[in-house]
Design an enzyme around this catalytic site. Structure first.
Site, short mmCIF file in Angstrom:
data_model
loop_
_atom_site.label_atom_id
_atom_site.label_comp_id
_atom_site.label_asym_id
_atom_site.label_seq_id
_atom_site.Cartn_x
_atom_site.Cartn_y
_atom_site.Cartn_z
N THR A 389 -18.62 15.33 -39.85
CA THR A 389 -18.75 15.10 -41.26
C THR A 389 -20.11 14.49 -41.49
O THR A 389 -20.73 14.00 -40.56
CB THR A 389 -17.61 14.15 -41.68
OG1 THR A 389 -16.37 14.77 -41.36
CG2 THR A 389 -17.64 13.77 -43.13
N THR A 407 -17.82 17.99 -45.18
CA THR A 407 -17.60 18.29 -43.77
C THR A 407 -17.22 19.75 -43.57
O THR A 407 -16.78 20.44 -44.50
CB THR A 407 -16.47 17.39 -43.22
OG1 THR A 407 -16.33 17.59 -41.82
CG2 THR A 407 -15.14 17.69 -43.91
N ILE A 408 -17.39 20.21 -42.31
CA ILE A 408 -16.74 21.44 -41.85
C ILE A 408 -15.80 21.10 -40.69
O ILE A 408 -15.40 21.96 -39.93
CB ILE A 408 -17.76 22.54 -41.46
CG1 ILE A 408 -18.88 21.99 -40.57
CG2 ILE A 408 -18.32 23.21 -42.67
CD1 ILE A 408 -19.84 23.06 -40.07
N ASN A 409 -15.47 19.81 -40.58
CA ASN A 409 -14.56 19.23 -39.58
C ASN A 409 -15.27 19.02 -38.26
O ASN A 409 -16.13 18.14 -38.20
CB ASN A 409 -13.29 20.07 -39.42
CG ASN A 409 -12.13 19.23 -38.90
OD1 ASN A 409 -12.10 18.01 -39.06
ND2 ASN A 409 -11.16 19.87 -38.26
N ASP A 431 -6.63 19.80 -40.14
CA ASP A 431 -6.31 18.52 -40.77
C ASP A 431 -4.92 18.50 -41.39
O ASP A 431 -4.44 17.44 -41.80
CB ASP A 431 -7.36 18.16 -41.84
CG ASP A 431 -8.58 17.52 -41.23
OD1 ASP A 431 -8.63 17.34 -40.00
OD2 ASP A 431 -9.53 17.20 -41.98
N SER A 460 -7.39 14.10 -45.68
CA SER A 460 -8.70 13.77 -45.12
C SER A 460 -8.82 12.26 -44.95
O SER A 460 -8.14 11.49 -45.63
CB SER A 460 -9.80 14.27 -46.05
OG SER A 460 -11.08 13.78 -45.64
N SER A 461 -9.72 11.84 -44.06
CA SER A 461 -10.06 10.43 -43.91
C SER A 461 -11.38 10.09 -44.59
O SER A 461 -11.82 8.93 -44.53
CB SER A 461 -10.14 10.06 -42.42
OG SER A 461 -8.88 10.18 -41.79
N GLY A 481 -17.01 10.50 -39.09
CA GLY A 481 -16.31 9.87 -37.99
C GLY A 481 -14.84 10.18 -37.87
O GLY A 481 -14.12 9.49 -37.14
#
Length: 579
Positions: A389, A407-409, A431, A460-461, A481
């Protein structure tokens, strides 16, 4: 590496930035000498903090010529799609907070990816009914419908001031003319060679014809991506979500087992949501609501810790870390049960972020001993209402602010570039909870609330965050992260509010992380061995692992309006620039 292994090797814990520490309590709690400080970047008018310097320069230049924070943010987002391909993207999605200084309002833009209409609950299970990570991470089915292009368009139309084509033009130039490869970019491509080489379109971009990786100083040109960006500049989101680009994305994804159709691309929708809000020691904390779990659990943990004298206990003392870890465990246990896409499930945001609930959390925390994860369960709540991310932070001369995480993970997403487009596709479908109760690629446990369903957005985080003082922006921050984003942002805020650090010191200080399961307290180098011994005596399983996060943060002095910013030193190539 466990604490026992550290002691056996006689390892000396080396602070990431020892100049920031001029003394210590017995167990390593830091205090600061005002003459011995790490200094942040200073600016008077506007500032951009981003994970890649060329993109940061583009954002700064937009501000300097009169653009506002959103204009600069959209320009940075498209530039990062070119210069930071492992995370910057137009084939992924994310979240943006926009603060309007004139009205005092903060807007939350959700441009998270959406599951294709054909997605189903058990699509990533093998013949034994167990999750298959190859399917959820590296097949065509790993990709959700990207949201970045639509998200940037909505942000610019509603809150920006410059023309769409003008803010995309710098990214087109970088893709068409190329830019110098940095050592970090070269190394990251080499480290992911095994799966970047699997797809011909990907291999043709990131490797030379002889198969060698691009070397530092050489020029990386992305002609197909430039062509796609031009279509987006000329046609708006329709240039991406309809026509030849959308068809190429669907065709490429389906060729390797994916589900995205042209109809899925055309049906993508951005959602504006109400931010989550909390208070911490007189500051207002504003962050991203579900389908991000970040804002909810950031505020939840801060609420719990507000009941302890964290400042008096000392930064990274054993007692401070113990209390943080115990609060983190309780929050991540709740995450596993309650968090998901609010368009599909009821998420008890009000309950989780209430001060009363924080008091109930503190009642479960022992000051002396770590509670084993096996004894922690998600709380019994009734809904009150229906790694890789990247993050950038921006403040303009008028005090408007953008906090954006997208992000793209994983690094380079699924590794698939859609033929002829230059677009790296995400692997965000991982996810979702492939099987409730089992961990995803970041080790996070999910429940039924985050089960796979067509049209749904995965949990998501990501935690883009604003901190306000007396109604005005004080801090803009966020980080990549994975599972550790929430706790990384948490510690930047605590370092500044509780421990009086400036934004550079707060960004540099060693970090810790606990996510309930696995039951281990992850620490960076730089935590005193005496502190680690005390934590182990309390029952914590200490594990020393790689550095966590890459915060990009800007602090605005409430009196002078001066800006102070810092890019995390944990990753190279980042830059904080002002004018």
């Amino acid at each position: 590496m466990s604490l026992a292994k550290i002691l056996k090797l006689g390892a000396m814990a080396v602070a990431i930035a020892p100049l920031s520490l001029s003394g210590a309590f017995a167990d390593g709690a830091a205090f600061f000498d005002p003459l011995d400080r790490i200094h942040p970047v200073w600016a008077e008018n506007g500032m951009v903090s981003a994970q890649e310097r060329l993109a940061a320069e583009i954002g700064r230049d937009i501000l300097a010529k009169g653009g506002n924070a959103v204009d600069a943010g959209v320009a940075v987002a498209f530039a990062l799609a070119v210069t930071l391909p492992r995370a910057g993207n137009i084939g992924g999605g994310g979240f943006m907070l926009v603060h309007d200084a004139k009205t005092g309002q903060t807007h939350a833009i959700d441009y998270r990816e959406m599951a294709p209409s054909g997605a189903s609950r058990d699509m990533f299970l093998d013949e034994k009914g167990e999750p298959d990570s190859d399917k959820s991470l590296y097949s065509g089915a790993a990709s959700g419908v990207p949201g970045t292009v639509a998200g940037m368009r909505l942000a610019l139309e509603k809150y920006g001031s410059l023309p769409w084509a003008e803010v995309i033009a710098p990214a087109i130039r970088l893709a068409e003319e190329g830019f110098p490869v940095t050592p970090e970019l070269s190394d990251s491509i080499e480290s992911e060679r095994e799966y970047l080489e699997k797809h011909p379109a990907t291999k043709a971009i990131f490797f030379k014809p002889d198969g060698q990786v691009w070397q530092p100083g050489e020029t990386l040109v992305q002609a197909d991506l430039a062509k796609t960006l031009k279509k987006i500049a000329e046609e708006g989101p329709d240039g991406f979500y309809k026509g030849e680009v959308a068809e190429a994305v669907a065709r490429s994804v389906q060729a390797v087992g994916g589900l995205i159709t042209p109809e899925d691309m055309a049906a993508y929708k951005v959602v504006e949501r109400e931010p989550v809000r909390g208070t911490y020691r007189g500051f207002e904390v504003v962050s991203m609501p579900p389908p991000s779990s970040g804002g909810v659990h950031l505020i939840q943990i801060l609420n719990a810790l507000e009941g302890y004298p964290i400042g008096a206990l000392g930064q990274n003392s054993a007692q401070t870390i113990h209390l943080m870890a115990e609060a983190m465990k309780l929050a991540y246990a709740d995450r596993s049960e309650y968090l998901g896409d609010p368009d599909f499930v009821d998420v008890p945001v009000a309950a989780l972020t209430s001060k009363d609930y924080a008091a109930a959390m503190r009642a479960k925390i022992s000051a002396e001993f770590a509670t084993p994860a096996a004894q922690i369960k998600p709380a019994d709540l009734t809904p009150y209402e229906s790694d890789q991310t990247t993050h950038f932070s921006i403040i303009d001369k008028d005090g408007n602010a953008v906090s954006n995480t997208y992000t793209i993970n994983f690094n380079y997403g699924s590794g698939l570039v859609a033929d002829g487009t230059g677009v790296l596709m995400n692997n965000e479908m991982d996810d979702f909870s492939a099987k409730p109760g089992t961990p995803n690629g970041f080790g996070l446990i999910g429940g039924d609330a985050n089960a796979i369903e067509g049209g749904k957005r995965p949990l998501s985080s990501m935690t883009p965050t604003l901190v306000l003082k007396d109604g005005k922006i004080w801090l803009v921050t966020g980080s990549p992260g994975g599972a550790r984003i929430i706790t990384t942002v948490l510690q930047v805020i605590m370092n500044m509010v509780d421990h009086g650090m400036n934004v550079a010191e707060a960004s540099t200080a060693p970090r810790v992380h606990h996510q309930w399961l696995p039951d281990e307290l992850r620490v960076e180098e730089g935590i005193s061995l005496d502190t680690l011994r005390l934590l182990e005596a309390k029952g914590h399983a200490i594990v020393l692992k790689d550095a966590m996060g890459s915060t990009q943060s800007i602090m605005r002095d409430p009196e002078s309006g001066s800006l102070y910013g810092a890019s995390d030193p944990r990753r190279p190539d980042a830059a904080t620039l002002g004018y």
